[in-house]
Write an enzyme that holds these catalytic residues in place. Structure first.
Site, mmCIF file in Angstrom:
data_model
loop_
_atom_site.group_PDB
_atom_site.id
_atom_site.type_symbol
_atom_site.label_atom_id
_atom_site.label_comp_id
_atom_site.label_asym_id
_atom_site.label_seq_id
_atom_site.Cartn_x
_atom_site.Cartn_y
_atom_site.Cartn_z
ATOM 1 N N ASP A 19 -26.169 -36.880 -2.692
ATOM 2 C CA ASP A 19 -25.241 -38.149 -2.609
ATOM 3 C C ASP A 19 -24.328 -38.187 -3.745
ATOM 4 O OD1 ASP A 19 -24.815 -40.786 -2.504
ATOM 5 O OD2 ASP A 19 -26.721 -41.777 -3.178
ATOM 6 N N TYR A 24 -16.471 -43.834 -4.238
ATOM 7 C CA TYR A 24 -15.150 -44.347 -4.526
ATOM 8 C C TYR A 24 -14.559 -44.433 -5.738
ATOM 9 C CZ TYR A 24 -15.803 -46.340 0.442
ATOM 10 O OH TYR A 24 -15.928 -46.238 1.553
ATOM 11 N N ARG A 57 -21.393 -49.667 -15.962
ATOM 12 C CA ARG A 57 -22.766 -50.064 -15.500
ATOM 13 C C ARG A 57 -23.499 -50.430 -16.979
ATOM 14 N NH1 ARG A 57 -24.877 -46.851 -10.105
ATOM 15 N NH2 ARG A 57 -22.992 -47.053 -8.985
ATOM 16 N N ASP A 136 -20.420 -40.332 2.058
ATOM 17 C CA ASP A 136 -20.704 -39.746 0.871
ATOM 18 C C ASP A 136 -22.094 -39.300 0.855
ATOM 19 O OD1 ASP A 136 -21.723 -42.158 0.850
ATOM 20 O OD2 ASP A 136 -21.345 -42.768 -1.230
ATOM 21 N N GLU A 137 -22.629 -39.077 1.924
ATOM 22 C CA GLU A 137 -24.186 -38.516 1.810
ATOM 23 C C GLU A 137 -24.259 -37.565 2.895
ATOM 24 O OE1 GLU A 137 -27.494 -41.505 1.461
ATOM 25 O OE2 GLU A 137 -25.832 -43.042 1.928
#
Length: 696
Positions: A19, A24, A57, A136-137
């Site tokens: 992952d 993005y 974050r 994206d995985e």
């Protein structure tokens, strides 16, 4: 036990889930030259955050926030709007929704698709079994690579093949693995960790570490990974330690890891099916939290989260599947599958699927007039043509079917049903399809992030061809009747989309013109498909050995009713043509069927769901309407898209005019052969002239 080392030791697979971390955001960091380790960055679309890097974050910025909320929490955050198409001006790197007019542009993911291709090309170098789960995985089966590493000489003393000494992986299910950094020094049962399955997992972890390092070195992207014996465990493990880390799930610790996993986080249980089961269990049973049981009638705020451990405790008897099926009103087979998932069981295979099944371009917007609809059809067609060109360059294939999707004005309860996940009650979407038109050759170029370029000549439809077909399909959609009821008007509409699908690999060969032109070293009589036939998107029959009379059979009897699929494909070419950009020209199939010739309007030999309403109807008839062929004007000098043949007075693509005339020559030769054979059959034998007739 269902999950036993004995069961999996002989046929155990090493499955990996990779992952890309805040993908993005990483793509934009690389494009803008931003240091993702120190600079907060987020990617927005229409004012809401799609991706947030890990620096942002730390300030409390989360996905789904509005741009102004993110700025309030982190004033230094860089907000980048996703790329948009439909307007000449590029959007600014700001999250203010007012700076991007949503009604005039649409979001484009081509930056992220291009970056994704870079990553998947690296994965394909490490394994033949790569399954694309999303942009994206990916799931990989690296069993063979792990066995090769395990069997390599000198690995007995390799510290990376020992759980207690390995330095690059976390171990799920053993203690609090979430808070441990790289180089876990775990005090594990040495006898358990020396099993063949455990060593194979460790070898797989080494392979994954090398793959992640390769991706980081080649693209600059960080990746998190999960290494386990199946997809369920690998998917859950990859999310346990992020970013840029990997987690191993030993078979013996799988159940202990699964007990703490929320029920809805298990792959396959996060949708409506899982919500239905969770609702049944939390409304009719009792749940345990912190060693105590709580009534399900407690308020939703005090009700604990349903975990896989809770489900296993509820249904621990030998007849657990039957009890779960009865409680949740599902089949016994479904109940057994659910219990297997919450235990972490599974033997599903990784299925390679790097080639996209379809190429899509869509826009959700309220459209009320035909000019508005035409504008968006043009924008979508441009995007679709670009994607088709890239796809042909990468995979050497072409789409054979164009699908147009349409959704009318939204129902009043559409938003509420969408929020509740009631998909069946949403505003219905209708679609129609037809054969994809064959365009002209163009040179396209793909540029990698490092400046390397790759170019090739591809054949893609003209934008005007796709727009014309889409408009006819939409008008046909409006005029269709289903169930005896006339369909609603297509305007106003809330969503319009196009898809290119049903791909065919491209064959190779020389053109028909070379049959009439001898070249040095060329075998006389070698015949292959002409260019326009070779590019026709139909699979031809397997080549057969050259036999006597093959040339005659190749040209065939003009009156014969049957044709090969390749001949039918080339014959369809202009029957599918649409208004050509820059020219007020329309071409339509003649209703009368004469001698079939390449690139000439003929009755369609193959139909689709949009054009098969009447057996034997032509492609253009299926799209609606009929045109007066006498009103067609062709470019006199042949510099345009079409030119008129001086023999049959038909319009053909200008670049194929020579091959079209060669076909006429071949047809005339064939007729001469037929006439000569017929003359020989009708002529009396020479001995008839010398035979004595009674009475002479």
């Amino acid at each position: 036990a269902p999950w036993s080392l004995v069961l999996y030791s002989s046929r155990m697979r090493i499955i990996v889930h990779l992952d890309l971390d805040c993908f993005y955001a990483q793509v934009e960091q690389r494009r803008l030259g931003v240091d993702g380790e120190t600079t907060p960055l987020g990617v927005t679309q229409w004012g809401s955050l799609l991706a947030v890097n890990y620096v942002a974050r730390r300030f409390g910025v989360k996905r789904g926030m509005r741009g102004d909320e993110a700025k309030a929490k982190c004033p230094d955050i860089i907000l980048v709007h996703v790329e948009t198409i439909g307007d000449k001006e590029e959007p600014k790197t700001s999250g203010d929704e007012g700076e991007v007019d949503r009604s005039m542009v649409k979001a484009s993911l081509r930056r992220y698709r291009s970056a994704s291709r870079e990553v998947f090309s690296i994965l394909a170098r490490h394994s033949d079994l790569v399954e694309r789960a999303s942009i994206d995985e990916a799931f990989l089966d690296i069993t063979e690579a792990a066995r090769e590493l395990l069997d390599a000489p000198g690995n007995d003393a390799d510290e990376d093949l020992d759980f207690a000494r390995q330095k690059h992986s976390h171990i799920a299910g053993h203690g609090d693995d979430h808070d441990k950094g790289d180089g876990v020094q775990a005090d594990l049962d040495s006898s358990l960790m020396q099993t063949e399955s455990s060593r194979l997992l460790l070898a797989g972890a080494n392979v994954v570490f090398r793959i992640r390092q390769d991706i980081k070195h080649s693209t600059g992207f960080t990746v998190s990974g999960g290494v386990a014996a199946n997809r369920v465990l690998a998917k859950l493990a990859s999310a346990r330690n992020k970013p840029n880390k990997q987690t191993i799930v030993p078979l013996s610790l799988a159940t202990s890891m699964m007990r703490s996993i929320p029920f809805k986080d298990v792959r396959g249980l996060g949708g409506k099916f899982g919500a239905r089961i969770e609702a049944a269990l939390t409304s009719s049973g009792r749940m345990r939290s912190n060693g105590r049981w709580h009534s399900s009638k407690s308020s939703a705020q005090t009700l604990p989260v349903l975990t896989c451990g809770d489900v296993l405790d509820m249904f621990s008897s030998a007849d657990a599947a039957r009890e779960l099926a009865k409680r949740c009103e599902i089949s016994g087979e479904q109940a057994a599958t659910v219990l297997g998932w919450v235990r972490g069981e599974g033997m599903d295979e990784v299925k390679p699927n790097l080639k996209p099944k379809s190429l899509n371009a869509c826009k959700s917007s309220f459209l009320e007039t035909w000019p508005e609809l035409h504008r968006w059809l043009t924008i979508l067609a441009e995007e679709l043509v670009d994607r088709m060109g890239e796809d042909e360059l990468l995979w050497h294939r072409r789409a054979t079917t164009l699908v147009v999707h349409h959704r009318g004005a939204l129902r009043r309860d559409h938003l509420r049903n969408w929020q509740q996940g009631n998909v069946s009650a949403l505003t219905p979407e209708r679609n129609r399809q037809c054969r994809m038109p064959i365009g002209q050759e163009k040179t396209i170029e793909i540029e990698a992030h490092n400046g390397e370029k790759r170019s090739a000549v591809v054949r893609v439809p003209e934008v005007s061809q796709i727009v014309g077909m889409a408009e006819r399909l939409l008008r046909r959609l409006e005029s269709d009747e289903e169930g005896g009821k006339r369909q609603p008007r297509i305007l106003p509409c809330s969503r319009i989309a196009m898809s290119a699908t049903e791909f065919a690999d491209l064959p190779t060969g020389v053109t028909l013109t070379t049959f009439f032109t001898k070249k040095t070293g060329e075998i006389q009589g070698q015949v292959e498909e002409p260019t326009h036939r070779r590019n026709a998107l139909h699979q031809t029959e397997a080549p057969r050995k050259r036999r006597k009379g093959a040339i005659e059979r190749f040209f065939g009897d003009p009156t014969a009713p049957s044709r090969t699929s390749a001949e039918a494909s080339s014959a369809e070419f202009l029957s599918k043509s649409t208004p050509v950009e820059g020219m007020n020209v329309r071409v339509f199939a003649e209703k009368e069927t004469n001698t079939p010739c390449p690139n000439a309007p003929l009755q369609s030999a193959a139909g689709s769901s949009a054009e098969s309403e009447a057996a034997g109807s032509s492609h253009s008839e299926a799209l609606g309407g009929s045109w007066d062929r006498a009103s067609i004007t062709a470019p006199a000098d042949g510099d345009g898209h079409l030119a008129r043949c001086d023999r049959c007075q038909r319009l053909v693509p200008a670049h194929s005019l020579q091959e079209h005339q060669d076909w006429h020559m071949a047809t005339e030769l064939q007729k001469q052969l037929q006439q000569e054979r017929a003359g020989r059959r009708a002529s009396p034998k020479i001995d008839h002239f010398f035979r004595k007739v009674p009475g002479d």
